[in-house]
Design an enzyme around this catalytic site. Sequence first.
Site, mmCIF file in Angstrom:
data_model
loop_
_atom_site.group_PDB
_atom_site.id
_atom_site.type_symbol
_atom_site.label_atom_id
_atom_site.label_comp_id
_atom_site.label_asym_id
_atom_site.label_seq_id
_atom_site.Cartn_x
_atom_site.Cartn_y
_atom_site.Cartn_z
ATOM 1 N N HIS A 94 1.246 3.882 2.008
ATOM 2 C CA HIS A 94 1.772 4.618 3.161
ATOM 3 C C HIS A 94 3.289 4.578 3.052
ATOM 4 O O HIS A 94 3.882 3.543 2.724
ATOM 5 C CB HIS A 94 1.300 4.002 4.488
ATOM 6 C CG HIS A 94 -0.105 4.387 4.837
ATOM 7 N ND1 HIS A 94 -0.902 3.663 5.680
ATOM 8 C CD2 HIS A 94 -0.839 5.470 4.440
ATOM 9 C CE1 HIS A 94 -2.080 4.279 5.803
ATOM 10 N NE2 HIS A 94 -2.065 5.370 5.051
ATOM 11 N N ASP A 112 -0.407 -4.110 6.679
ATOM 12 C CA ASP A 112 -1.246 -3.333 7.593
ATOM 13 C C ASP A 112 -2.724 -3.675 7.421
ATOM 14 O O ASP A 112 -3.287 -3.555 6.341
ATOM 15 C CB ASP A 112 -1.037 -1.840 7.350
ATOM 16 C CG ASP A 112 0.386 -1.425 7.658
ATOM 17 O OD1 ASP A 112 1.246 -2.306 7.745
ATOM 18 O OD2 ASP A 112 0.629 -0.215 7.802
ATOM 19 N N HIS A 157 5.980 -4.827 12.397
ATOM 20 C CA HIS A 157 5.333 -3.523 12.209
ATOM 21 C C HIS A 157 4.989 -2.894 13.557
ATOM 22 O O HIS A 157 3.893 -2.374 13.789
ATOM 23 C CB HIS A 157 4.067 -3.680 11.348
ATOM 24 C CG HIS A 157 3.601 -2.383 10.741
ATOM 25 N ND1 HIS A 157 2.624 -1.611 11.312
ATOM 26 C CD2 HIS A 157 3.994 -1.731 9.628
ATOM 27 C CE1 HIS A 157 2.414 -0.546 10.554
ATOM 28 N NE2 HIS A 157 3.238 -0.588 9.536
ATOM 29 N N HIS A 187 -7.466 -1.596 5.545
ATOM 30 C CA HIS A 187 -6.638 -0.520 6.072
ATOM 31 C C HIS A 187 -7.226 0.824 5.638
ATOM 32 O O HIS A 187 -8.249 0.872 4.970
ATOM 33 C CB HIS A 187 -5.205 -0.724 5.563
ATOM 34 C CG HIS A 187 -4.172 0.021 6.369
ATOM 35 N ND1 HIS A 187 -4.174 0.055 7.738
ATOM 36 C CD2 HIS A 187 -3.095 0.755 5.983
ATOM 37 C CE1 HIS A 187 -3.153 0.790 8.161
ATOM 38 N NE2 HIS A 187 -2.490 1.229 7.111
ATOM 39 N N HIS A 223 0.847 -1.196 0.000
ATOM 40 C CA HIS A 223 0.000 0.000 0.000
ATOM 41 C C HIS A 223 0.877 1.238 0.000
ATOM 42 O O HIS A 223 2.100 1.153 0.148
ATOM 43 C CB HIS A 223 -0.987 -0.007 1.173
ATOM 44 C CG HIS A 223 -0.368 0.082 2.537
ATOM 45 N ND1 HIS A 223 0.491 -0.882 3.038
ATOM 46 C CD2 HIS A 223 -0.492 1.008 3.524
ATOM 47 C CE1 HIS A 223 0.856 -0.553 4.262
ATOM 48 N NE2 HIS A 223 0.285 0.600 4.578
ATOM 49 N N ASP A 230 5.843 4.371 4.891
ATOM 50 C CA ASP A 230 6.727 3.413 5.566
ATOM 51 C C ASP A 230 6.786 2.073 4.835
ATOM 52 O O ASP A 230 7.548 1.189 5.228
ATOM 53 C CB ASP A 230 6.315 3.222 7.041
ATOM 54 C CG ASP A 230 4.863 2.817 7.210
ATOM 55 O OD1 ASP A 230 4.022 3.219 6.391
ATOM 56 O OD2 ASP A 230 4.563 2.083 8.175
ATOM 57 N N HIS A 231 6.019 1.947 3.755
ATOM 58 C CA HIS A 231 6.039 0.696 2.976
ATOM 59 C C HIS A 231 6.599 0.879 1.565
ATOM 60 O O HIS A 231 6.764 -0.113 0.848
ATOM 61 C CB HIS A 231 4.636 0.089 2.913
ATOM 62 C CG HIS A 231 4.167 -0.408 4.244
ATOM 63 N ND1 HIS A 231 4.150 -1.744 4.581
ATOM 64 C CD2 HIS A 231 3.754 0.263 5.346
ATOM 65 C CE1 HIS A 231 3.725 -1.878 5.827
ATOM 66 N NE2 HIS A 231 3.483 -0.668 6.321
#
Lengths: 305, 305
Positions: free
Chosen positions: B64, B212, B270, B142, B62, B66-67
Site C-alpha cells: 500500500h 497494518d 498509523h 491485511h 506491504h 502509504d508504506h
Amino acid sequence: MDFELRILGSSSATPSANRHHTAQVLTIDNQYHLIDCGEGTQMQLMQYKIKHQRICNIYISHLHGDHYFGLPGLLSTMHLQGRQSPLHLFGPPGLCEILSLQFRYSGTNLCFPLIFHELETTLHKKIFENKQMTVHTIPMEHRVPCCGFLFREKQKSRPLIKEKLPSFLTPPQLVRLKWGEDITDEQGHVLVYNKDVTMEPKRSRSYAYCSDSRYKPSLLPYLHRVDLLYHEATFADDLRERAEYTFHSTARQAAELATAAQVRYLLIGHFSVRYKDLTPLLHEARAVFARTDLATEGSIFSITA
Amino acid sequence: MDFELRILGSSSATPSANRHHTAQVLTIDNQYHLIDCGEGTQMQLMQYKIKHQRICNIYISHLHGDHYFGLPGLLSTMHLQGRQSPLHLFGPPGLCEILSLQFRYSGTNLCFPLIFHELETTLHKKIFENKQMTVHTIPMEHRVPCCGFLFREKQKSRPLIKEKLPSFLTPPQLVRLKWGEDITDEQGHVLVYNKDVTMEPKRSRSYAYCSDSRYKPSLLPYLHRVDLLYHEATFADDLRERAEYTFHSTARQAAELATAAQVRYLLIGHFSVRYKDLTPLLHEARAVFARTDLATEGSIFSITA
C-alpha cells in the site's frame, strides 16, 4: 478569468531542507492544471490550501523521479477521499504502465475515471482543448523522453459597443461582429464596419513550461511572445559544460531564450541543491533579461488580461 | 550499544498537515534499519538529521502506497549522492518489479548494490542476521500480502569477574565461561562453576513492528515479552467494525495484544486522518495497557539493556 501560476517545488534531482521537487499549479478559469508532480506534492497542495479535488488535468513532463514520484500518492489520496470526477493525465510512454503495476499490487481500483493520454514528446502538438484554452507539447532535449507544455487562452471575442449598434442587427449578425467580421448585404456591400461598433478583445494569455532540457534555441518559435515562460536553470553559467553534459540549462541560457523569444516574464527554477542561496542565479539571469523571477516554493504569478 | 527507535510518520492512508506516512528508523549498534518508507520519508530523514548513508537495511511491510511510495525517491537520492555501500531491501513480491520498471524508464543504473530479498509474508521466518541481531517476519492479516518485523538482539555473553578467575584458565576456557559453560577436567569433574566467576549478561532487547493488520491474537507467540511493541491503531474502538472490515485494528485491540503478550512498552500509530487529536486513542489504549505511547513524528524511544 484568472490565469495564475503557483509554484510548489523548485529543486532538481534531490530535495533539500527548504526546497521541494518540481510541481506547479496553473489556475485558468477556476480549474487547476497540475504540471509535474514530484514527491511530496500532495503535502505541498495541503500546505498552500489548494484543493486537489479541483485539479482537472495533470501533465507529467518526463519520467525522472523528481517530476512524478508524488503522482501515485496523490492519485491514491484522490481515490481514498472519494473523487468522482474524471481526471485527465498526460504523460510520456511508460507512465501508465508504472501506475497500473502499482495499483495492481496495492489492490486499488480507482473510484474515478483516470483518462491517460500518452504524449509524443518529440512533437509540438495540441493535446488538450476546451472552450477557453489549448495545451500543446513543446519538445525538450533531455536524457529521457521529455516535453514541456504551452498553455494558451483562445482568442477572445470583441466586446460590442451597445450604444453604437444599429437596431436592425440580428442575433447571428451580433455573433459575427463579436468574432471580427463586418456585416454586409446580399451584394457584399458593407452595412456595418466591425471597427465602428466593437472594441479590441482582451489579450489571450499564455504560459510556456519548459521542463528539463539542454539549451535549445530551436524552441523559439513555440515560445514567441508568451506572457510567462518558465525555464529550468539547474546551474549557473560557470557550470555550462556540466549543464550541457547532463542535458540541463544555466540561468543565463534561460534568460537568453527569454530575450530571443520576446516573452513578457521569465521564471527560473529546478535549481541544483548546491545553490543554498539563489541570488547569484537570479542576478545572472536578470543581467540578460530583467523581468526574471525565481520560481520558489509558494510564489504566485498572475497574468493580467 | 544503542537500541533506539525514531518515528518519522504516523498517518494512515492519506497524510495530513502535521502527520506523515509510515516510516521508522531503528538504530542498533550505530546502524540504521529503515522500516517502511511512505512518501516524503527522505524529507523526514533530513528534518531529523538522519543520514541516509548509514541505512544498511530497508524493510517494506506491504505494497500500500502509504508504506512505500517514498522508496523510489530515497533510492534515487542515495544514487545521485554517490552511495557505494550495499543496501539490503526486504519487501513483498512485486516491489522489485515496480522499482525495476521505474528505474528502466528513468534510465537509472544504481551506483550501489541493491540486494533485494523477497519476503514470504505468511511465515515467521528469519530474514536477516549479523553478529548482534536477527530479524524475523511476523505474518499480518491485511488486504494485501503484509508482514511485520521482529528485531531481536542475540544473547549476550556473561561478563567475567576478573578477580575471581583462577590463574590456570586458558583462553578457550575463558570463552566457554563467557557463554555459560562450567569448566571440567577430563573426567568430567567441575573445576570452575560458571556462576562463581561470571555475572548475568545484559538483556537482549527486542522490537516488534506490527504494521497494518486486523486484530490477530495468533500473533502472541511472536510478541511474547518483547521490550517494545509497535502496533497499528488506525481507529478508536467505537469503529471496531470498520477496523475489522478494512483489516485494521483499534487502539484498544493493540493494548489487549500488548497485555496478553506481556510486552514492556507499547507504541500505537498509523492513525486515521479523522483523529485531529490523538489523546482519546492514547487514553483508550492506556486504560488497558498503561505503558503505552503515541508513535508520533519525531518521537524517540530508547530501550536500555
